[in-house]
Each structure stands twice: as C-alpha cells, then as structure tokens.
Motif scaffolding. Structure first.
Motif, PDB file in Angstrom:
ATOM      1  N   GLU A   1      -8.241   2.267  -0.162  1.00  0.00           N
ATOM      2  CA  GLU A   1      -8.858   1.707   1.164  1.00  0.00           C
ATOM      3  C   GLU A   1      -9.050   3.137   1.873  1.00  0.00           C
TER       4      GLU A   1
ATOM      5  N   TYR B   1     -13.506  -0.078   0.715  1.00  0.00           N
ATOM      6  CA  TYR B   1     -12.492  -0.299  -0.365  1.00  0.00           C
ATOM      7  C   TYR B   1     -12.984  -0.223  -1.825  1.00  0.00           C
TER       8      TYR B   1
ATOM      9  N   TYR C   1      -7.229   7.127   1.460  1.00  0.00           N
ATOM     10  CA  TYR C   1      -5.862   7.400   1.662  1.00  0.00           C
ATOM     11  C   TYR C   1      -4.967   6.284   1.463  1.00  0.00           C
ATOM     12  N   GLN C   2      -5.220   5.448   1.006  1.00  0.00           N
ATOM     13  CA  GLN C   2      -4.212   4.167   0.808  1.00  0.00           C
ATOM     14  C   GLN C   2      -4.516   3.572  -0.549  1.00  0.00           C
ATOM     15  N   TYR C   3      -3.622   3.462  -1.430  1.00  0.00           N
ATOM     16  CA  TYR C   3      -3.549   3.023  -2.660  1.00  0.00           C
ATOM     17  C   TYR C   3      -2.732   1.898  -3.177  1.00  0.00           C
TER      18      TYR C   3
ATOM     19  N   TRP D   1       0.792  -1.133   0.117  1.00  0.00           N
ATOM     20  CA  TRP D   1       0.131  -0.071   0.142  1.00  0.00           C
ATOM     21  C   TRP D   1       0.908   1.232   0.001  1.00  0.00           C
ATOM     22  N   GLU D   2       0.516   2.289  -0.667  1.00  0.00           N
ATOM     23  CA  GLU D   2       1.096   3.563  -0.521  1.00  0.00           C
ATOM     24  C   GLU D   2      -0.021   4.464  -0.011  1.00  0.00           C
ATOM     25  N   LYS D   3       0.632   5.425   1.003  1.00  0.00           N
ATOM     26  CA  LYS D   3      -0.214   6.281   1.840  1.00  0.00           C
ATOM     27  C   LYS D   3      -0.178   7.473   1.046  1.00  0.00           C
TER      28      LYS D   3
ATOM     29  N   LYS E   1      -3.003  10.067  -1.497  1.00  0.00           N
ATOM     30  CA  LYS E   1      -4.470  10.264  -1.816  1.00  0.00           C
ATOM     31  C   LYS E   1      -4.360  10.424  -3.619  1.00  0.00           C
TER      32      LYS E   1
END
Length: 117
Positions: free
Chosen positions: A87, A72, A90-92, A41-43, A45
């Motif tokens: 998710e 999700y 803010y998580q991608y 996951w990347e934090k 937006k």
C-alpha cells in the motif's frame, strides 16, 4: 459516506499497467475495504522480485469529490493461492488464502487458484 469505486490495472506483456476493471458494486468495494482494514500490515519498505501483477486504487464515484488516491500493488504468490499487497510503497501484507481469494475475486472477477499470470 460517499460512494467509492475501485479502478484496477493489470500488468501487460509490455510491463505497463493497462485499465482492466472498474468495480462499482457496493458489496465488492466494501468487501475489499474490510479485508484491507483488518489485514495485519507491516510498516516496511520491501523490494519485490518482479513487478506487480495488478494495481488498484479507490476513487470516489462523484467526480467533484477530491481525495488523494493511494495505490495498492498486488502480487500473486508462487503457488497462486495467496496474494501480497504493498500500500502506497511503505505498508506490506501477505494475505491468508481465504482473504487472498476473496479480495482477488472482488477486484478481478476471476478465481485466484489455478490461473495463469
């Protein structure tokens, strides 16, 4: 640990999410959780070019168990062989083909490749 289910919504032609599936089989719920847990996951937006194709949340099977449901949002990639997930906003993550296929089949009970959106 309390049992959970997955409630899946599908974007309609009108652009709203309608109830689509309820996944209650422990094996499928566990598979989705494992894929999401192991994803990189990347934090961040992100602003996607269009609305998500599907949304899902985990809910406890026991209605007396209260917990905040994290949404999700799922986008099918342009080649229809991978999916992207946000998710909670803010998580991608952009899943690889194998994980995309497994997760998509678990939440929709259909194959990812060669399908119409």
């Amino acid at each position: 640990m309390e049992r959970q289910k997955i409630e899946v919504g599908k974007r309609s032609d009108m652009g709203i999410f309608e109830d689509f599936k309820e996944i209650t089989k422990l094996k499928k719920v566990s598979a989705v959780k494992d894929i999401l847990h192991n994803a990189e996951w990347e934090k961040i937006k992100v602003d996607m070019a269009r609305e998500a194709d599907y949304q899902f949340i985990f809910q406890f099977v026991n209605p007396d168990t209260q917990a905040k449901a994290i949404p999700y949002s799922v986008w099918i990639g342009p080649d229809k062989d991978t999916i992207e997930i946000i998710e909670g906003g803010y998580q991608y993550v952009h899943l690889n083909k194998e994980d995309s296929s497994m997760l998509f089949e678990a939440i929709t009970e259909t194959k990812l490749v060669n399908r119409e959106i």
